[in-house]
Design a protein around this motif. Structure first.
Motif, PDB file in Angstrom:
ATOM      1  N   ARG A 120       0.758   6.644   9.319  1.00  0.00           N
ATOM      2  CA  ARG A 120       0.894   6.110   7.651  1.00  0.00           C
ATOM      3  C   ARG A 120       1.359   4.910   7.656  1.00  0.00           C
ATOM      4  NH1 ARG A 120      -1.161   9.916   4.133  1.00  0.00           N
ATOM      5  NH2 ARG A 120      -1.592  11.884   5.687  1.00  0.00           N
ATOM      6  N   GLY A 121       1.957   4.215   8.619  1.00  0.00           N
ATOM      7  CA  GLY A 121       2.612   2.671   8.408  1.00  0.00           C
ATOM      8  C   GLY A 121       0.981   2.206   8.545  1.00  0.00           C
ATOM      9  N   LEU A 122       0.366   2.300   9.509  1.00  0.00           N
ATOM     10  CA  LEU A 122      -0.872   1.648   9.483  1.00  0.00           C
ATOM     11  C   LEU A 122      -1.632   1.649   8.448  1.00  0.00           C
ATOM     12  CD1 LEU A 122      -2.767  -0.144  11.328  1.00  0.00           C
ATOM     13  CD2 LEU A 122      -3.656   1.828  12.361  1.00  0.00           C
ATOM     14  N   HIS A 123      -1.938   2.869   7.900  1.00  0.00           N
ATOM     15  CA  HIS A 123      -2.655   3.178   6.691  1.00  0.00           C
ATOM     16  C   HIS A 123      -2.158   2.369   5.610  1.00  0.00           C
ATOM     17  CE1 HIS A 123      -4.781   5.427   3.605  1.00  0.00           C
ATOM     18  NE2 HIS A 123      -3.576   5.800   2.969  1.00  0.00           N
ATOM     19  N   LEU A 124      -0.715   2.579   5.295  1.00  0.00           N
ATOM     20  CA  LEU A 124      -0.115   1.853   3.977  1.00  0.00           C
ATOM     21  C   LEU A 124      -0.260   0.130   4.567  1.00  0.00           C
ATOM     22  CD1 LEU A 124       2.860   4.100   3.344  1.00  0.00           C
ATOM     23  CD2 LEU A 124       0.943   3.720   1.987  1.00  0.00           C
ATOM     24  N   THR A 125      -0.059   0.009   5.533  1.00  0.00           N
ATOM     25  CA  THR A 125      -0.489  -1.759   5.740  1.00  0.00           C
ATOM     26  C   THR A 125      -1.590  -2.236   5.461  1.00  0.00           C
ATOM     27  OG1 THR A 125       1.520  -1.299   7.407  1.00  0.00           O
ATOM     28  CG2 THR A 125       0.111  -3.645   7.572  1.00  0.00           C
ATOM     29  N   ILE A 126      -2.753  -1.542   5.849  1.00  0.00           N
ATOM     30  CA  ILE A 126      -4.016  -1.810   5.518  1.00  0.00           C
ATOM     31  C   ILE A 126      -4.189  -1.803   4.307  1.00  0.00           C
ATOM     32  CG2 ILE A 126      -6.501  -1.217   5.828  1.00  0.00           C
ATOM     33  CD1 ILE A 126      -5.765  -0.555   8.609  1.00  0.00           C
ATOM     34  N   LEU A 127      -3.995  -0.687   3.560  1.00  0.00           N
ATOM     35  CA  LEU A 127      -4.027  -0.590   1.936  1.00  0.00           C
ATOM     36  C   LEU A 127      -3.358  -1.651   1.437  1.00  0.00           C
ATOM     37  CD1 LEU A 127      -3.120   2.515   0.176  1.00  0.00           C
ATOM     38  CD2 LEU A 127      -2.544   0.513  -0.791  1.00  0.00           C
ATOM     39  N   ASN A 128      -2.174  -1.900   1.736  1.00  0.00           N
ATOM     40  CA  ASN A 128      -1.480  -3.009   1.074  1.00  0.00           C
ATOM     41  C   ASN A 128      -1.680  -4.563   1.224  1.00  0.00           C
ATOM     42  OD1 ASN A 128       0.644  -1.396  -0.742  1.00  0.00           O
ATOM     43  ND2 ASN A 128       1.461  -0.816   1.264  1.00  0.00           N
ATOM     44  N   ALA A 129      -2.548  -4.610   2.478  1.00  0.00           N
ATOM     45  CA  ALA A 129      -3.083  -5.870   2.513  1.00  0.00           C
ATOM     46  C   ALA A 129      -4.466  -6.073   1.717  1.00  0.00           C
ATOM     47  CB  ALA A 129      -3.658  -5.943   3.999  1.00  0.00           C
ATOM     48  N   GLY A 130      -4.773  -5.107   1.278  1.00  0.00           N
ATOM     49  CA  GLY A 130      -5.997  -5.158   0.330  1.00  0.00           C
ATOM     50  C   GLY A 130      -5.229  -5.483  -1.232  1.00  0.00           C
ATOM     51  N   LEU A 131      -4.135  -4.845  -1.320  1.00  0.00           N
ATOM     52  CA  LEU A 131      -3.464  -5.028  -2.573  1.00  0.00           C
ATOM     53  C   LEU A 131      -2.847  -6.452  -2.734  1.00  0.00           C
ATOM     54  CD1 LEU A 131      -1.105  -2.180  -3.806  1.00  0.00           C
ATOM     55  CD2 LEU A 131      -0.116  -4.460  -3.980  1.00  0.00           C
ATOM     56  N   LEU A 243       4.323  -6.853   5.567  1.00  0.00           N
ATOM     57  CA  LEU A 243       5.164  -6.973   6.827  1.00  0.00           C
ATOM     58  C   LEU A 243       5.760  -5.710   7.614  1.00  0.00           C
ATOM     59  CD1 LEU A 243       6.537 -10.658   5.659  1.00  0.00           C
ATOM     60  CD2 LEU A 243       4.395  -9.840   7.200  1.00  0.00           C
ATOM     61  N   LEU A 244       6.521  -4.852   6.713  1.00  0.00           N
ATOM     62  CA  LEU A 244       7.450  -4.019   7.043  1.00  0.00           C
ATOM     63  C   LEU A 244       7.072  -2.540   7.332  1.00  0.00           C
ATOM     64  CD1 LEU A 244      10.109  -5.098   4.710  1.00  0.00           C
ATOM     65  CD2 LEU A 244      10.054  -5.912   7.070  1.00  0.00           C
ATOM     66  N   GLN A 245       5.959  -2.098   6.686  1.00  0.00           N
ATOM     67  CA  GLN A 245       5.603  -0.602   6.765  1.00  0.00           C
ATOM     68  C   GLN A 245       5.309  -0.145   8.236  1.00  0.00           C
ATOM     69  OE1 GLN A 245       3.134  -0.027   3.210  1.00  0.00           O
ATOM     70  NE2 GLN A 245       5.026   1.103   2.268  1.00  0.00           N
ATOM     71  N   TYR A 246       4.353  -0.938   8.922  1.00  0.00           N
ATOM     72  CA  TYR A 246       4.120  -0.406  10.195  1.00  0.00           C
ATOM     73  C   TYR A 246       4.972  -0.390  11.096  1.00  0.00           C
ATOM     74  CZ  TYR A 246       1.227   0.360  14.582  1.00  0.00           C
ATOM     75  OH  TYR A 246       0.735   0.864  15.786  1.00  0.00           O
TER      76      TYR A 246
END
Length: 380
Positions: A120-131, A243-246
Motif C-alpha cells: 500500500r505504501g508503494l501504491h500510495l507513493t506512486i499515486l501521490n508522485a503523480g499528484l 517522501l513518507l508513505q513507503y
C-alpha cells in the motif's frame, strides 16, 4: 502502479480548483450542495458495486467507469459553466470515485497481509508522485485556458489510462457467483470491532480531505493569493506523501505495527489544523510550511489506515472493501451539511476548527485499536 500515477495526477488536476467552478454558480456559502449531491451518488453507487463486479468482473467494471468519465469530460470541454454542466461534473465525480474503489479491489488481489504496509505504501507513493505537480499545473492551465481547457486535458489523460488498463487488465475479468447482502456486510463490520474503528479513523481522514479541498483554495483566494501562488503552496504541501508513505509502510510491517504511528500522525494533524484557524497573513511560505505539516500527519494516517484495514481482510471481501470506501462519500455528505450550517453563522476560518475537532475525536478511536503484530514481533 503506472495507472495509479496517471490517475493520481488527473485526480489532483481538478479537485483543488473544483470548488471554484461550483462557487461561480452559487457562491461560497452554497457549494456544499454540489458535494452533498455528488457524494450521495457515490455512497449509493458503492452498494451496487459488488453486484456489478459479480456480474461483469473487476476489469470490465473499470472500463465502464473510465468510459463514462471520458464521455462526461468530452461534453464539458464544449460547455461553459452552467447548471447542466454542473450536473455532468457530478457524474464525473461519482465515476472517478468508483474507479479508485475498483483499483483498490484489483490491488488487494495481489496483496499479502504481512506485506500490506509495503504494498500500500508503494501504491500510495506512486499515486501521490503523480499528484504532486498537478495542483501547480492545473492552476496555470486554469488561468490560461479556463475550465474548458482543464476538461480537454482530462479527456486526453483518461483516454490514455483507458488504453493502458484495457491492455493491462484484459485477463482479469473473472466474475463472482457469491452473493452477499448489505445486511451481511454491515453485520461483518460491526462484529469485527477493529474494522469499525478503522472505518471511523478513515471517516476523520476523508472529512479532513473534503473540507480542505473545498475551502482551502477559496480561503487563500480571499487572502488575495493568485492561482499560481496557490499552486506553489499546494505543491510544497503534498511533498510528504511522496517522501513518507513507503517508509512508514515498511516500518509498520517490520517494526511497530500501525497503532502507535497512527496515534502520532493524528496528533500532528490535529495540532497543525487547529493552527490554521489563526492564520490570516498573505505569507506564501508560512502557509506552505503549516500545510506541509498537516500533510506529514495526513500522509501517515492514509498509509497506516490502508495497511491496517487490508491486514484484516482478503481480496474476496469485495463487499467489505466497498463498504469501507463509503467513508469518503459519508464524510462529504456530512461535511456538506455541517459546513453549510457553520458558514451561515461563522466566518470561513471556523471550518478549520471543526475539522480539528473531528480529527481530535479520532485520536481516542485510534487509542482503542488492537494493534497488528509486526514481522519483528512475529519473529519473521
Amino acid at each position: 502502479m503506472f495507472v495509479a500515477f496517471i490517475l493520481g495526477f488527473l485526480d489532483a488536476f481538478l479537485i483543488y480548483i473544483l470548488s471554484s467552478y461550483f462557487s461561480e454558480l452559487t457562491g461560497v456559502g452554497n457549494i456544499g450542495l454540489f458535494y452533498f449531491v455528488a457524494y450521495s451518488g457515490v455512497f449509493f453507487s458503492l452498494f451496487y458495486l459488488q453486484p456489478l463486479i459479480r456480474a461483469i468482473g473487476k476489469a470490465r467494471s473499470l472500463y465502464l467507469f473510465l468510459g463514462i468519465t471520458i464521455l462526461a469530460s468530452v461534453f464539458l470541454t464544449r460547455m461553459e459553466i452552467s447548471w447542466l454542466a454542473a450536473m455532468l461534473v457530478l457524474v464525473f465525480i461519482i465515476t472517478t470515485n468508483l474507479i479508485w474503489v475498483v483499483l483498490d479491489i484489483l490491488l488487494e488481489g495481489f496483496s499479502k497481509d504481512r506485506m500490506s504496509g509495503r504494498i500500500r505504501g508503494l501504491h500510495l507513493t506512486i499515486l501521490n508522485a503523480g499528484l504532486l505537480a498537478a495542483p501547480f499545473l492545473s492552476t496555470v492551465a486554469l488561468e490560461r485556458f479556463h475550465f474548458e481547457g482543464i476538461f480537454f486535458l482530462l479527456v486526453i489523460g483518461y483516454i490514455f489510462v483507458f488504453l493502458v488498463v484495457l491492455i493491462g487488465f484484459r485477463n482479469d475479468n473473472a466474475v463472482y457467483q457469491q452473493k452477499l447482502s448489505l445486511r451481511h456486510t454491515i453485520h461483518k463490520m460491526f462484529y469485527q470491532k477493529n474494522l469499525l474503528r478503522i472505518y471511523a479513523i478513515s471517516f476523520a481522514l476523508e472529512f479532513f480531505y473534503v473540507m480542505m479541498i473545498v475551502y482551502m483554495p477559496l480561503y487563500l483566494r480571499s487572502l488575495q493569493f493568485s492561482w499560481q501562488d496557490i499552486g506553489i503552496i499546494f505543491t510544497i504541501m503534498l511533498i510528504p506523501f511522496v517522501l513518507l508513505q513507503y517508509p512508514l509502510g515498511i516500518l509498520a510491517d517490520k517494526r511497530m505495527g500501525e497503532k502507535e504511528l497512527l496515534v502520532s500522525s493524528i496528533a500532528i494533524v490535529f495540532g497543525s489544523t487547529f493552527v490554521l484557524g489563526f492564520l490570516g497573513a498573505q505569507d506564501l511560505w508560512l502557509w506552505a510550511a503549516v500545510l506541509f505539516t498537516t500533510r506529514i500527519g495526513v500522509a501517515g494516517i492514509e498509509i497506516l489506515r490502508d495497511s491496517y484495514f487490508y491486514k484484516q481482510i482478503d481480496g474476496e471481501d469485495l463487499d467489505v472493501i466497498a463498504f469501507f470506501r463509503t467513508a469518503r462519500p459519508v464524510a462529504n455528505i456530512i461535511g456538506a451539511v455541517l459546513s453549510a450550517g457553520l458558514l451561515f453563522f461563522f466566518p470561513l476560518t471556523s471550518i478549520f476548527f471543526m475539522v480539528a475537532g473531528v480529527v481530535f475525536l479520532s485520536l481516542f478511536v485510534a487509542l482503542s485499536l488492537r494493534d497488528t503484530r509486526s514481522e519483528r514481533e512475529l519473529g519473521i
